[in-house]
Design a protein around this motif. Structure first.
Motif, mmCIF file in Angstrom:
data_model
loop_
_atom_site.group_PDB
_atom_site.id
_atom_site.type_symbol
_atom_site.label_atom_id
_atom_site.label_comp_id
_atom_site.label_asym_id
_atom_site.label_seq_id
_atom_site.Cartn_x
_atom_site.Cartn_y
_atom_site.Cartn_z
ATOM 1 N N THR A 4 0.831 -1.211 0.000
ATOM 2 C CA THR A 4 0.000 0.000 0.000
ATOM 3 C C THR A 4 0.859 1.252 0.000
ATOM 4 O OG1 THR A 4 -1.857 -1.076 1.148
ATOM 5 C CG2 THR A 4 -1.718 1.327 1.294
ATOM 6 N N GLU A 5 1.895 1.256 0.814
ATOM 7 C CA GLU A 5 2.781 2.420 0.874
ATOM 8 C C GLU A 5 3.516 2.624 -0.438
ATOM 9 O OE1 GLU A 5 5.085 1.374 4.276
ATOM 10 O OE2 GLU A 5 3.815 2.517 5.672
ATOM 11 N N GLU A 6 3.922 1.532 -1.074
ATOM 12 C CA GLU A 6 4.587 1.638 -2.380
ATOM 13 C C GLU A 6 3.652 2.247 -3.416
ATOM 14 O OE1 GLU A 6 7.585 -2.237 -1.960
ATOM 15 O OE2 GLU A 6 5.828 -2.315 -3.265
ATOM 16 N N LEU A 7 2.388 1.814 -3.393
ATOM 17 C CA LEU A 7 1.410 2.367 -4.334
ATOM 18 C C LEU A 7 1.133 3.842 -4.046
ATOM 19 C CD1 LEU A 7 -1.175 -0.566 -4.590
ATOM 20 C CD2 LEU A 7 0.406 0.214 -6.370
ATOM 21 N N ILE A 8 1.117 4.212 -2.764
ATOM 22 C CA ILE A 8 0.886 5.609 -2.396
ATOM 23 C C ILE A 8 2.011 6.490 -2.928
ATOM 24 C CG2 ILE A 8 0.831 7.222 -0.452
ATOM 25 C CD1 ILE A 8 -0.676 5.062 1.118
ATOM 26 N N VAL A 9 3.249 6.036 -2.763
ATOM 27 C CA VAL A 9 4.397 6.793 -3.268
ATOM 28 C C VAL A 9 4.279 6.982 -4.779
ATOM 29 C CG1 VAL A 9 6.890 6.736 -3.629
ATOM 30 C CG2 VAL A 9 5.947 6.090 -1.412
ATOM 31 N N LYS A 10 3.908 5.921 -5.484
ATOM 32 C CA LYS A 10 3.751 6.008 -6.941
ATOM 33 C C LYS A 10 2.603 6.942 -7.315
ATOM 34 C CE LYS A 10 5.554 1.376 -7.986
ATOM 35 N NZ LYS A 10 5.240 0.040 -8.532
ATOM 36 N N ALA A 11 1.496 6.826 -6.583
ATOM 37 C CA ALA A 11 0.333 7.678 -6.871
ATOM 38 C C ALA A 11 0.658 9.146 -6.657
ATOM 39 C CB ALA A 11 -0.845 7.257 -5.988
ATOM 40 N N GLN A 12 1.391 9.445 -5.585
ATOM 41 C CA GLN A 12 1.765 10.825 -5.299
ATOM 42 C C GLN A 12 2.740 11.375 -6.333
ATOM 43 O OE1 GLN A 12 3.215 10.614 -1.258
ATOM 44 N NE2 GLN A 12 1.171 10.846 -0.377
ATOM 45 N N ALA A 13 3.427 10.450 -7.040
ATOM 46 C CA ALA A 13 4.356 10.867 -8.100
ATOM 47 C C ALA A 13 3.663 10.982 -9.452
ATOM 48 C CB ALA A 13 5.505 9.864 -8.201
ATOM 49 N N GLY A 14 2.329 10.752 -9.465
ATOM 50 C CA GLY A 14 1.567 10.935 -10.693
ATOM 51 C C GLY A 14 1.180 9.662 -11.411
ATOM 52 N N ASP A 15 1.412 8.501 -10.799
ATOM 53 C CA ASP A 15 1.075 7.218 -11.420
ATOM 54 C C ASP A 15 -0.424 6.964 -11.266
ATOM 55 O OD1 ASP A 15 2.675 3.969 -11.458
ATOM 56 O OD2 ASP A 15 0.676 4.538 -12.115
ATOM 57 N N GLN A 16 -1.186 7.159 -12.351
ATOM 58 C CA GLN A 16 -2.633 7.002 -12.299
ATOM 59 C C GLN A 16 -3.041 5.554 -12.070
ATOM 60 O OE1 GLN A 16 -4.812 9.329 -12.092
ATOM 61 N NE2 GLN A 16 -6.573 7.943 -12.039
ATOM 62 N N GLU A 17 -2.279 4.619 -12.620
ATOM 63 C CA GLU A 17 -2.601 3.202 -12.436
ATOM 64 C C GLU A 17 -2.494 2.825 -10.959
ATOM 65 O OE1 GLU A 17 -1.152 -1.245 -13.953
ATOM 66 O OE2 GLU A 17 -0.294 0.572 -14.834
ATOM 67 N N ALA A 18 -1.477 3.345 -10.283
ATOM 68 C CA ALA A 18 -1.311 3.074 -8.854
ATOM 69 C C ALA A 18 -2.480 3.657 -8.069
ATOM 70 C CB ALA A 18 0.003 3.668 -8.356
ATOM 71 N N ARG A 19 -2.930 4.833 -8.470
ATOM 72 C CA ARG A 19 -4.063 5.489 -7.798
ATOM 73 C C ARG A 19 -5.330 4.637 -7.935
ATOM 74 N NH1 ARG A 19 -4.770 10.987 -6.563
ATOM 75 N NH2 ARG A 19 -2.782 11.355 -7.563
ATOM 76 N N GLU A 20 -5.555 4.132 -9.145
ATOM 77 C CA GLU A 20 -6.740 3.316 -9.392
ATOM 78 C C GLU A 20 -6.661 1.977 -8.658
ATOM 79 O OE1 GLU A 20 -7.555 5.179 -13.845
ATOM 80 O OE2 GLU A 20 -6.791 3.138 -13.633
ATOM 81 N N LEU A 21 -5.450 1.410 -8.575
ATOM 82 C CA LEU A 21 -5.262 0.166 -7.833
ATOM 83 C C LEU A 21 -5.566 0.363 -6.349
ATOM 84 C CD1 LEU A 21 -2.019 -1.442 -9.355
ATOM 85 C CD2 LEU A 21 -4.292 -2.491 -9.216
#
Length: 234
Positions: A4-21
Motif C-alpha cells: 500500500t505504501e509503495e502504491l501511495i508513493v507512486k500515486a503521489q508521483a503521478g502514477d494514475q494506475e497506482a491510484r486506481e489500484l
C-alpha cells in the motif's frame, strides 16, 4: 515498505494506475464507511463516490513520517467527505470543539505557509498544534465548505448550472435530466474534477494538487467534462 505504501508513493508521483489500484484494493474499506451513513437521505452509490473523493485526498495527503497505518489516516478523510455532504444538507451538525480545532489548524497552517514559503505538511502542523494527523484530517474535512451547483466559483464567477444551460430556463433543465444523474455518467476522472471544482469549490490549482496533476491537465479534463455534460443533457 508495504505494498500500500509503495502504491501511495507512486500515486503521489503521478502514477494514475497506482491510484486506481489503491481505490480498487480499498473499495471494501470505503464501502464499510459509506454504509454507516445509509438512511440519512443519500443513495449508497453517492455515498461511495463521496468516500472515494475523501480516499483520494487521503492518498495525496498521507506522509510516511506519520508513523501510523494509512487506513488510520484515511478513515476520517473518507468519513469527513461524506459528513460534509450530509452536514450541508442539514443532516449532520459539526460540534463546537471540532470547529475550534479547525480554526487552530487553519491559523497554524497559514502561519507555517508564510514562514516556510510553501504549504506545510500535516506532520509539521501536527507538531505545532499537538493534534494527531487523524484529528487534523477529521477537523478539516468536517468544517470544509461544500459548494452547490448554484454558487459561483471563487475564481471564475459562474455557476455550473449556468455553464451547462446558458440561457435555458431551470424548467428546461429539469425536464431533460437531473444534473446529478448526468455527472454520474461521466468517466471517473472527469466526475472527480467536476466534484472538486463545483461541489467542493476548489480552484483549478487546488484541484490539481489533490489529483497530483498539472493545472493545465485539470483545465483540459474540466472542459471535456463540461462538453460531455452538455451532450448528456441535450
Amino acid at each position: 515498505m508495504s505494498r500500500t505504501e509503495e502504491l501511495i508513493v507512486k500515486a503521489q508521483a503521478g502514477d494514475q494506475e497506482a491510484r486506481e489500484l489503491l481505490i480498487t484494493e480499498n473499495s471494501g474499506l470505503i464501502w464499510s464507511i459509506a454504509r454507516r451513513f445509509l438512511g440519512r437521505g443519500a443513495e449508497a452509490d453517492d455515498l461511495y463516490q463521496l468516500g472515494c473523493v475523501g480516499f483520494i485526498k487521503a492518498v495525496d495527503g498521507f506522509d510516511l513520517e506519520f508513523g501510523t497505518q494509512f487506513s488510520t489516516y484515511a478513515v476520517p478523510k473518507i468519513a469527513g467527505e461524506i459528513r460534509r455532504f450530509l452536514r450541508d444538507d442539514g443532516a449532520i451538525k459539526v460540534s463546537r470543539s471540532i470547529k475550534e480545532q479547525a480554526t487552530t489548524i487553519r491559523t497554524i497552517r497559514n502561519h507555517l505557509a508564510t514562514a516556510l514559503g510553501r504549504e506545510p505538511t500535516i506532520t509539521e502542523i501536527s507538531r505545532q498544534t499537538g493534534f494527531t494527523p487523524e484529528e487534523i484530517a477529521l477537523a478539516e474535512n468536517a468544517t470544509a465548505y461544500t459548494e452547490s451547483i448554484n454558487r459561483q466559483t471563487g475564481e471564475d464567477g459562474f455557476t455550473l448550472e449556468s455553464v451547462l444551460t446558458d440561457t435555458e430556463s431551470e424548467e428546461v433543465l429539469v425536464e431533460k435530466i437531473s444534473l446529478r444523474q448526468a455527472i454520474d455518467k461521466l468517466p471517473e476522472r472527469e466526475k472527480t474534477v467536476i466534484q472538486l471544482r463545483y461541489f467542493h469549490g476548489l480552484t483549478q490549482d487546488r484541484a490539481s494538487k489533490v489529483l497530483n496533476v498539472s493545472q493545465v491537465q485539470v483545465s483540459r479534463i474540466e472542459k471535456k467534462a463540461l462538453t460531455h455534460l452538455r451532450e448528456l443533457m441535450a
